[in-house]
Design a protein around this motif. Sequence first.
Motif, PDB file in Angstrom:
ATOM      1  N   GLU A 174      33.607  71.376  50.362  1.00 44.25           N
ATOM      2  CA  GLU A 174      33.649  72.806  50.078  1.00 44.25           C
ATOM      3  C   GLU A 174      34.854  73.395  50.792  1.00 44.25           C
ATOM      4  O   GLU A 174      35.445  72.754  51.661  1.00 44.25           O
ATOM      5  CB  GLU A 174      32.366  73.500  50.536  1.00 44.25           C
ATOM      6  N   VAL A 175      35.230  74.615  50.425  1.00 41.27           N
ATOM      7  CA  VAL A 175      36.334  75.280  51.111  1.00 41.27           C
ATOM      8  C   VAL A 175      35.772  76.389  51.984  1.00 41.27           C
ATOM      9  O   VAL A 175      34.837  77.089  51.605  1.00 41.27           O
ATOM     10  CB  VAL A 175      37.377  75.840  50.123  1.00 41.27           C
ATOM     11  N   LYS A 176      36.326  76.500  53.188  1.00 46.03           N
ATOM     12  CA  LYS A 176      35.949  77.555  54.117  1.00 46.03           C
ATOM     13  C   LYS A 176      37.201  78.353  54.455  1.00 46.03           C
ATOM     14  O   LYS A 176      38.268  77.774  54.657  1.00 46.03           O
ATOM     15  CB  LYS A 176      35.359  76.971  55.401  1.00 46.03           C
ATOM     16  N   SER A 177      37.046  79.657  54.538  1.00 49.11           N
ATOM     17  CA  SER A 177      38.181  80.507  54.896  1.00 49.11           C
ATOM     18  C   SER A 177      38.433  80.406  56.392  1.00 49.11           C
ATOM     19  O   SER A 177      37.515  80.518  57.192  1.00 49.11           O
ATOM     20  CB  SER A 177      37.891  81.959  54.524  1.00 49.11           C
ATOM     21  N   ARG A 178      39.687  80.175  56.754  1.00 52.03           N
ATOM     22  CA  ARG A 178      40.053  80.118  58.166  1.00 52.03           C
ATOM     23  C   ARG A 178      41.307  80.972  58.356  1.00 52.03           C
ATOM     24  O   ARG A 178      42.303  80.774  57.661  1.00 52.03           O
ATOM     25  CB  ARG A 178      40.308  78.676  58.563  1.00 52.03           C
ATOM     26  N   ARG A 179      41.216  81.899  59.292  1.00 48.41           N
ATOM     27  CA  ARG A 179      42.334  82.818  59.546  1.00 48.41           C
ATOM     28  C   ARG A 179      43.225  82.236  60.635  1.00 48.41           C
ATOM     29  O   ARG A 179      42.781  82.010  61.754  1.00 48.41           O
ATOM     30  CB  ARG A 179      41.785  84.171  59.968  1.00 48.41           C
ATOM     31  N   ILE A 180      44.489  82.004  60.281  1.00 43.73           N
ATOM     32  CA  ILE A 180      45.435  81.420  61.224  1.00 43.73           C
ATOM     33  C   ILE A 180      46.729  82.222  61.171  1.00 43.73           C
ATOM     34  O   ILE A 180      47.390  82.276  60.122  1.00 43.73           O
ATOM     35  CB  ILE A 180      45.698  79.932  60.902  1.00 43.73           C
ATOM     36  N   GLY A 181      47.072  82.856  62.286  1.00 43.00           N
ATOM     37  CA  GLY A 181      48.328  83.585  62.396  1.00 43.00           C
ATOM     38  C   GLY A 181      48.512  84.680  61.372  1.00 43.00           C
ATOM     39  O   GLY A 181      49.593  84.821  60.811  1.00 43.00           O
ATOM     40  N   GLY A 182      47.471  85.424  61.076  1.00 43.44           N
ATOM     41  CA  GLY A 182      47.586  86.531  60.134  1.00 43.44           C
ATOM     42  C   GLY A 182      47.406  86.150  58.685  1.00 43.44           C
ATOM     43  O   GLY A 182      47.312  87.012  57.824  1.00 43.44           O
ATOM     44  N   ALA A 183      47.360  84.862  58.388  1.00 41.19           N
ATOM     45  CA  ALA A 183      47.147  84.412  57.012  1.00 41.19           C
ATOM     46  C   ALA A 183      45.787  83.733  56.914  1.00 41.19           C
ATOM     47  O   ALA A 183      45.340  83.076  57.849  1.00 41.19           O
ATOM     48  CB  ALA A 183      48.246  83.452  56.607  1.00 41.19           C
ATOM     49  N   THR A 184      45.140  83.899  55.784  1.00 40.23           N
ATOM     50  CA  THR A 184      43.840  83.262  55.556  1.00 40.23           C
ATOM     51  C   THR A 184      44.040  82.063  54.638  1.00 40.23           C
ATOM     52  O   THR A 184      44.604  82.206  53.542  1.00 40.23           O
ATOM     53  CB  THR A 184      42.857  84.253  54.920  1.00 40.23           C
ATOM     54  N   PHE A 185      43.587  80.917  55.085  1.00 39.24           N
ATOM     55  CA  PHE A 185      43.704  79.690  54.304  1.00 39.24           C
ATOM     56  C   PHE A 185      42.329  79.208  53.870  1.00 39.24           C
ATOM     57  O   PHE A 185      41.357  79.340  54.610  1.00 39.24           O
ATOM     58  CB  PHE A 185      44.374  78.573  55.126  1.00 39.24           C
ATOM     59  N   GLN A 186      42.268  78.639  52.674  1.00 34.11           N
ATOM     60  CA  GLN A 186      41.047  77.997  52.197  1.00 34.11           C
ATOM     61  C   GLN A 186      41.128  76.533  52.638  1.00 34.11           C
ATOM     62  O   GLN A 186      41.885  75.758  52.066  1.00 34.11           O
ATOM     63  CB  GLN A 186      40.953  78.084  50.673  1.00 34.11           C
ATOM     64  N   VAL A 187      40.341  76.182  53.653  1.00 35.83           N
ATOM     65  CA  VAL A 187      40.423  74.851  54.235  1.00 35.83           C
ATOM     66  C   VAL A 187      39.296  73.981  53.679  1.00 35.83           C
ATOM     67  O   VAL A 187      38.120  74.331  53.833  1.00 35.83           O
ATOM     68  CB  VAL A 187      40.320  74.914  55.772  1.00 35.83           C
ATOM     69  N   PRO A 188      39.627  72.863  53.021  1.00 34.79           N
ATOM     70  CA  PRO A 188      38.566  71.988  52.515  1.00 34.79           C
ATOM     71  C   PRO A 188      37.881  71.221  53.649  1.00 34.79           C
ATOM     72  O   PRO A 188      38.553  70.696  54.531  1.00 34.79           O
ATOM     73  CB  PRO A 188      39.309  71.029  51.569  1.00 34.79           C
ATOM     74  N   THR A 189      36.560  71.198  53.642  1.00 35.39           N
ATOM     75  CA  THR A 189      35.792  70.469  54.649  1.00 35.39           C
ATOM     76  C   THR A 189      34.687  69.683  53.966  1.00 35.39           C
ATOM     77  O   THR A 189      34.179  70.092  52.922  1.00 35.39           O
ATOM     78  CB  THR A 189      35.141  71.430  55.672  1.00 35.39           C
ATOM     79  N   GLU A 190      34.349  68.555  54.580  1.00 34.77           N
ATOM     80  CA  GLU A 190      33.228  67.775  54.057  1.00 34.77           C
ATOM     81  C   GLU A 190      31.930  68.447  54.462  1.00 34.77           C
ATOM     82  O   GLU A 190      31.873  69.173  55.443  1.00 34.77           O
ATOM     83  CB  GLU A 190      33.283  66.348  54.597  1.00 34.77           C
ATOM     84  N   ILE A 191      30.879  68.182  53.700  1.00 36.42           N
ATOM     85  CA  ILE A 191      29.599  68.849  53.921  1.00 36.42           C
ATOM     86  C   ILE A 191      28.601  67.855  54.495  1.00 36.42           C
ATOM     87  O   ILE A 191      28.566  66.689  54.088  1.00 36.42           O
ATOM     88  CB  ILE A 191      29.042  69.410  52.602  1.00 36.42           C
ATOM     89  N   ARG A 192      27.768  68.331  55.446  1.00 38.62           N
ATOM     90  CA  ARG A 192      26.679  67.503  55.983  1.00 38.62           C
ATOM     91  C   ARG A 192      25.687  67.185  54.866  1.00 38.62           C
ATOM     92  O   ARG A 192      25.549  67.927  53.889  1.00 38.62           O
ATOM     93  CB  ARG A 192      25.925  68.257  57.084  1.00 38.62           C
TER      94      ARG A 192
END
Length: 158
Positions: A76-94
């Motif tokens: 799934e993708v989770k929003s992560r805010r880094i340095g003023g920009a928001t990225f959709q970061v793909p992560t594996e799911i439990r």
Amino acid sequence: MRKSKPKKRMILPDPVYGDTLVTRFVNDMMMDGKKSIAFKIFYKAMEIVGSKTQDSGKTPTEVWKKAMENITPDVEVKSRRIGGATFQVPTEIRADRKESIGVKNLIKYARLRSGHSMAEKLAAEIVAAFNEEGAAFKKKEDTHRMAEANKAFAFFRF
């Protein structure tokens, strides 16, 4: 809770199939605490699935389990805010979250279907998911496509 993790509750298997996943599914489908009605809907849906897929040579529970496998996402993708920009970061799911997402998507898109009763709508969505089509399967494919498109941001995960 600061120190201890909450205990996982034991879910009892359902009376007909003896499966705890069926109980989890019914618990998520239940509305206003009406568990007996939710069980009736599920068992009626299984009868309809059995009549629709009798030529495949599989039992209704096997069809339902295969449908659950087909609609359960791996990433799934989770929003992560880094340095003023928001990225959709793909992560594996439990594993337990995968199961939960699959169950909730199946119920959600079964409710959105057109049909007479919830049992018929649920059965139609299960058969569609078994055949790798339908709204719940499309949701999984869209999630995977989104994760694939944002694979470049995978190094932001920590």
